[in-house]
Design a protein around this motif. Structure first.
Motif, PDB file in Angstrom:
ATOM      1  N   MET B 115       0.840  -1.200   0.000  1.00 42.06           N
ATOM      2  CA  MET B 115       0.000   0.000   0.000  1.00 42.06           C
ATOM      3  C   MET B 115       0.879   1.257   0.000  1.00 42.06           C
ATOM      4  O   MET B 115       0.613   2.206  -0.744  1.00 42.06           O
ATOM      5  CB  MET B 115      -0.895  -0.021   1.231  1.00 42.06           C
ATOM      6  N   ALA B 116       1.928   1.244   0.812  1.00 40.74           N
ATOM      7  CA  ALA B 116       2.818   2.411   0.884  1.00 40.74           C
ATOM      8  C   ALA B 116       3.535   2.633  -0.448  1.00 40.74           C
ATOM      9  O   ALA B 116       3.665   3.763  -0.917  1.00 40.74           O
ATOM     10  CB  ALA B 116       3.826   2.228   2.013  1.00 40.74           C
ATOM     11  N   LEU B 117       3.998   1.545  -1.090  1.00 42.79           N
ATOM     12  CA  LEU B 117       4.695   1.673  -2.377  1.00 42.79           C
ATOM     13  C   LEU B 117       3.776   2.307  -3.413  1.00 42.79           C
ATOM     14  O   LEU B 117       4.180   3.190  -4.180  1.00 42.79           O
ATOM     15  CB  LEU B 117       5.159   0.292  -2.864  1.00 42.79           C
ATOM     16  N   CYS B 118       2.533   1.851  -3.453  1.00 40.36           N
ATOM     17  CA  CYS B 118       1.588   2.382  -4.432  1.00 40.36           C
ATOM     18  C   CYS B 118       1.308   3.853  -4.151  1.00 40.36           C
ATOM     19  O   CYS B 118       1.221   4.665  -5.073  1.00 40.36           O
ATOM     20  CB  CYS B 118       0.300   1.566  -4.403  1.00 40.36           C
ATOM     21  N   GLN B 119       1.195   4.200  -2.860  1.00 38.74           N
ATOM     22  CA  GLN B 119       0.941   5.599  -2.505  1.00 38.74           C
ATOM     23  C   GLN B 119       2.086   6.500  -2.923  1.00 38.74           C
ATOM     24  O   GLN B 119       1.883   7.653  -3.293  1.00 38.74           O
ATOM     25  CB  GLN B 119       0.725   5.713  -0.990  1.00 38.74           C
ATOM     26  N   ILE B 120       3.312   5.978  -2.845  1.00 40.56           N
ATOM     27  CA  ILE B 120       4.471   6.787  -3.216  1.00 40.56           C
ATOM     28  C   ILE B 120       4.450   7.091  -4.708  1.00 40.56           C
ATOM     29  O   ILE B 120       4.669   8.227  -5.129  1.00 40.56           O
ATOM     30  CB  ILE B 120       5.767   6.069  -2.782  1.00 40.56           C
ATOM     31  N   VAL B 121       4.132   6.074  -5.516  1.00 38.43           N
ATOM     32  CA  VAL B 121       4.064   6.321  -6.961  1.00 38.43           C
ATOM     33  C   VAL B 121       2.877   7.227  -7.276  1.00 38.43           C
ATOM     34  O   VAL B 121       2.968   8.117  -8.125  1.00 38.43           O
ATOM     35  CB  VAL B 121       3.967   4.981  -7.720  1.00 38.43           C
ATOM     36  N   TRP B 122       1.765   7.015  -6.559  1.00 40.67           N
ATOM     37  CA  TRP B 122       0.619   7.909  -6.709  1.00 40.67           C
ATOM     38  C   TRP B 122       1.030   9.354  -6.400  1.00 40.67           C
ATOM     39  O   TRP B 122       0.682  10.288  -7.135  1.00 40.67           O
ATOM     40  CB  TRP B 122      -0.504   7.476  -5.764  1.00 40.67           C
ATOM     41  N   GLY B 123       1.792   9.517  -5.310  1.00 37.53           N
ATOM     42  CA  GLY B 123       2.238  10.846  -4.912  1.00 37.53           C
ATOM     43  C   GLY B 123       3.105  11.491  -5.994  1.00 37.53           C
ATOM     44  O   GLY B 123       2.971  12.677  -6.294  1.00 37.53           O
ATOM     45  N   ALA B 124       3.977  10.686  -6.612  1.00 42.53           N
ATOM     46  CA  ALA B 124       4.808  11.222  -7.692  1.00 42.53           C
ATOM     47  C   ALA B 124       3.932  11.655  -8.863  1.00 42.53           C
ATOM     48  O   ALA B 124       4.128  12.736  -9.432  1.00 42.53           O
ATOM     49  CB  ALA B 124       5.818  10.162  -8.136  1.00 42.53           C
ATOM     50  N   ALA B 125       2.938  10.819  -9.219  1.00 41.86           N
ATOM     51  CA  ALA B 125       2.065  11.152 -10.347  1.00 41.86           C
ATOM     52  C   ALA B 125       1.263  12.409 -10.051  1.00 41.86           C
ATOM     53  O   ALA B 125       1.009  13.230 -10.927  1.00 41.86           O
ATOM     54  CB  ALA B 125       1.130   9.981 -10.647  1.00 41.86           C
ATOM     55  N   TYR B 126       0.884  12.565  -8.781  1.00 41.09           N
ATOM     56  CA  TYR B 126       0.006  13.663  -8.395  1.00 41.09           C
ATOM     57  C   TYR B 126       0.766  14.981  -8.251  1.00 41.09           C
ATOM     58  O   TYR B 126       0.292  16.041  -8.645  1.00 41.09           O
ATOM     59  CB  TYR B 126      -0.669  13.292  -7.080  1.00 41.09           C
ATOM     60  N   ARG B 127       1.972  14.898  -7.692  1.00 44.05           N
ATOM     61  CA  ARG B 127       2.707  16.119  -7.347  1.00 44.05           C
ATOM     62  C   ARG B 127       3.704  16.557  -8.406  1.00 44.05           C
ATOM     63  O   ARG B 127       4.010  17.739  -8.504  1.00 44.05           O
ATOM     64  CB  ARG B 127       3.471  15.911  -6.035  1.00 44.05           C
ATOM     65  N   TRP B 128       4.261  15.601  -9.158  1.00 48.17           N
ATOM     66  CA  TRP B 128       5.342  15.928 -10.077  1.00 48.17           C
ATOM     67  C   TRP B 128       4.719  16.486 -11.359  1.00 48.17           C
ATOM     68  O   TRP B 128       4.801  15.904 -12.434  1.00 48.17           O
ATOM     69  CB  TRP B 128       6.171  14.686 -10.361  1.00 48.17           C
ATOM     70  N   THR B 129       4.090  17.655 -11.213  1.00 48.14           N
ATOM     71  CA  THR B 129       3.223  18.197 -12.247  1.00 48.14           C
ATOM     72  C   THR B 129       3.938  18.399 -13.574  1.00 48.14           C
ATOM     73  O   THR B 129       3.359  18.200 -14.633  1.00 48.14           O
ATOM     74  CB  THR B 129       2.649  19.541 -11.772  1.00 48.14           C
TER      75      THR B 129
END
Lengths: 286, 328
Positions: B115-129
């Protein structure tokens, strides 16, 4: 210099909030081997309940106390009526708590709408104090102190009281604890209530800093999971150290490399897992 | 064709014939959605059903593949087919790195780390505009094909998806029957004994992880082409949870279960959106109901029913070794 001091204090405040969230999660995990994935949603529910109480005219402290009690009671009901039927079965427990997290999160969205709302800090803690050159909000200092007090209280409870001795016994060996007369059933419910009440309290205390918005649960739960993975599940000391490590990395990551703040959180996890898969203070997860 | 393959062949043929009976593209597209979801659910089933590793971050594989193919074929300007191959390779490379972290644990630790790994990639997709487009995602993803294969048309795209699904069913069916598949279920039920008799438990789990990642990536490529758009929402916790619900509702560890679960969840999601817009709450209630009433899923429940009807006696005795007690 001012930058480092004020950001460090921000990191301490975030770490304190994460400790309130992760310590309850970790206690429940250590005792019952349940990963309560509804913990983030209960944190958010606490924040919304606190906000609703403040709007209804209650003071901040009354709102915080009542939100914590309400969330703790809800936690107790969940444990007694639902989780108990699934004792010892990992996947159903994960699915159940996840399902409850979705229900609670969507109910909050339905009740309070999608706009972020600010929970005002109590009047006696508004304003700022000067530390050297840095101007620092008084409320954040209170959060740092309050979370440290919660940590001390939990440590005293677990290490210095009879109830704490029973918790430690049941963490080590539930069957043996039962055999010598510890009522594990009551203990489970009590710890679940305590852990969820801490999440609810954390939500209210965190409200003025984080503000209250619909995806707050999805922002906080992964951070709490990282704290627990890092510190070791079931360990109070682990939750304490992990919470401040994540608090510092996340706060400075957001300021220095805002695009990749989330990715940087990954680094301590890799470092710790490659040395100790069970976390810094944890035992092996079964 | 073996008797076991027949129901699958009939089901796939029926899905392939949807465009012949329906003039509106709505039902064709709905069938495509079910097919894509089924491919992803089959991938996750390798982990949940056969390896006993409950991943709550499966959406990271379709998400990575979809983002890679979208970025390469829009910003990068590469041919869609070549971009898909690179995306598949890239996703597998990241999956191998993630395996080094995730496969150090089992049980609840594995749930939390995936779950944490997926959230990290999600965070990159969301923030790394600047790279990923942030919350707006990447749009205008071109579908492959040309005059000889007009994949722009819904029916042709459905047939492509069904071909991939058929490939997945054949490959996974053979894998589960192979000695490696049997060894994988051995590591699920008795990891210590498997280690003691000389199997490399970590390597067997690694194969399962990569297989799941590969089919997840295939589903992600089709997803990106189907919507011609990718956004961080495809890697949100709810997305991973939906795939897990498909596997568990249908029946983890069976070949047909993920298909039935995928059909159930996709239809439920589409039908629900007609009347109410509270999908997340409905998803939550579905979880609670499935866990309390049908913990083994639809296919095992159905099998038990037919077996007991045949023998005219109650279902089999409960298992002697609870799976959760077996630790690594």
């Amino acid at each position: 210099m001012t930058f480092w001091v004020s950001q460090s204090l921000n990191a301490l405040a975030l770490g304190g909030l994460l400790f309130m969230l992760a310590s309850g999660f970790s206690l429940i995990f250590g005792l019952m081997r349940v990963a309560n994935l509804a913990h983030g949603a209960l944190f958010m529910l606490g924040a919304y309940l606190g906000l609703a109480a403040v709007k209804a005219g209650f003071g901040f402290w009354a709102a915080a106390a009542s939100a914590a009690v309400a969330v703790g009671l809800l936690g107790g009901i969940i444990e007694r009526t639902l989780l108990r039927r699934l004792a010892g079965r990992t996947l159903p427990q994960v699915l159940l708590t996840l399902g409850l997290a979705f229900i609670i999160a969507d109910a909050c969205l339905m009740m309070w709408g999608g706009d972020p709302m600010r929970l005002p800090p109590p009047p006696e803690l508004s304003g700022a104090v000067r530390i050297g050159d840095a101007v620092f909000p008084r409320y954040r200092l209170f959060v740092i102190g309050a979370s440290a007090a919660v940590a001390l209280g939990l440590w005293l409870l677990v290490e210095r009281t009879r109830a704490g001795a029973m918790i430690r016994a049941a963490v080590d060996d539930v069957g043996m604890a039962r055999a010598i007369g510890v009522s594990a059933s009551t203990l489970f419910t009590a710890v679940f209530c305590l852990g969820t009440a801490l999440a609810g309290l954390g939500g209210v205390i965190g409200g003025p800093i984080l503000s209250v918005y619909p995806s707050l649960d999805q922002d906080m739960l992964p951070l709490a999971l990282l704290v627990v993975i890092l510190g070791g599940a079931g360990s109070l000391a682990g939750a304490f150290v992990g919470a401040y490590v994540i608090g510092f990395i996340y706060t400075f990551g957001q300021v220095l490399v805002p695009d990749l703040a989330y990715v940087i959180l990954f680094l301590p996890m890799i470092a710790v897992l490659s040395v100790a898969p069970q976390g810094l203070f944890g035992r092996r997860l079964g | 064709m073996s008797a076991r393959a027949l129901p699958f062949a009939v089901a796939l043929a029926a899905m392939a014939m949807v465009p012949l009976f329906s003039t509106s593209p709505f039902y064709v597209n709905l069938t495509s959605q079910v097919t894509i979801a089924a491919i992803g659910a089959l991938g996750l089933n390798v982990l949940v059903g056969h390896a006993g590793l409950n991943s709550l971050g499966f959406a990271v594989f379709p998400g990575l593949a979809a983002y890679l193919v979208a970025w390469l074929s829009t910003v990068g300007g590469i041919d869609p087919v070549f971009a898909a191959l690179v995306a598949l390779g890239g996703t597998l490379a990241v999956a191998a790195l993630f395996a080094l972290v995730a496969l150090r644990t089992t049980g609840l630790g594995f749930v939390m780390i995936t779950m944490a790994l997926c959230q990290i990639v999600w965070g990159a997709a969301y923030r790394w505009t600047s790279v990923t487009g942030g919350d707006n995602g990447l749009s205008g993803v071109p579908r492959p094909g040309g005059a000889w294969l007009p994949l722009e048309k819904p029916e042709y795209f459905l047939w492509l998806c069904l071909a991939v699904l058929a490939l997945a069913l054949v490959q996974l069916g053979r894998f589960f029957d192979s000695p490696l598949g049997v060894a994988l279920r051995g590591t699920r039920d008795q990891p210590r004994r498997m280690g003691a008799v000389g199997y490399d438990v970590w390597r067997i789990r690694f194969v399962a992880w990569m297989l799941a990642a590969a089919w997840g990536a295939a589903a992600g490529l089709l997803y990106a082409w189907y919507h011609q758009f990718v956004s961080p929402h495809m890697m949100a916790v709810t997305a991973s949870a939906e795939v897990l619900l498909m596997v568990v509702a249908g029946g983890a560890g069976t070949l047909a279960g993920p298909l039935i679960g995928a059909a159930l969840v996709v239809l439920l999601k589409n039908l629900a959106s007609i009347w109410i817009d509270r999908w997340v709450m409905l998803l939550g209630f579905t979880f609670v109901v499935i866990v309390l009433l049908m913990p083994d899923g639809i296919v095992p429940g159905f099998n038990r029913l037919t077996a007991s009807l045949k023998r005219l006696r109650p279902g089999p005795a409960p298992k002697l070794v609870p799976r959760e007690r077996a630790d690594g």
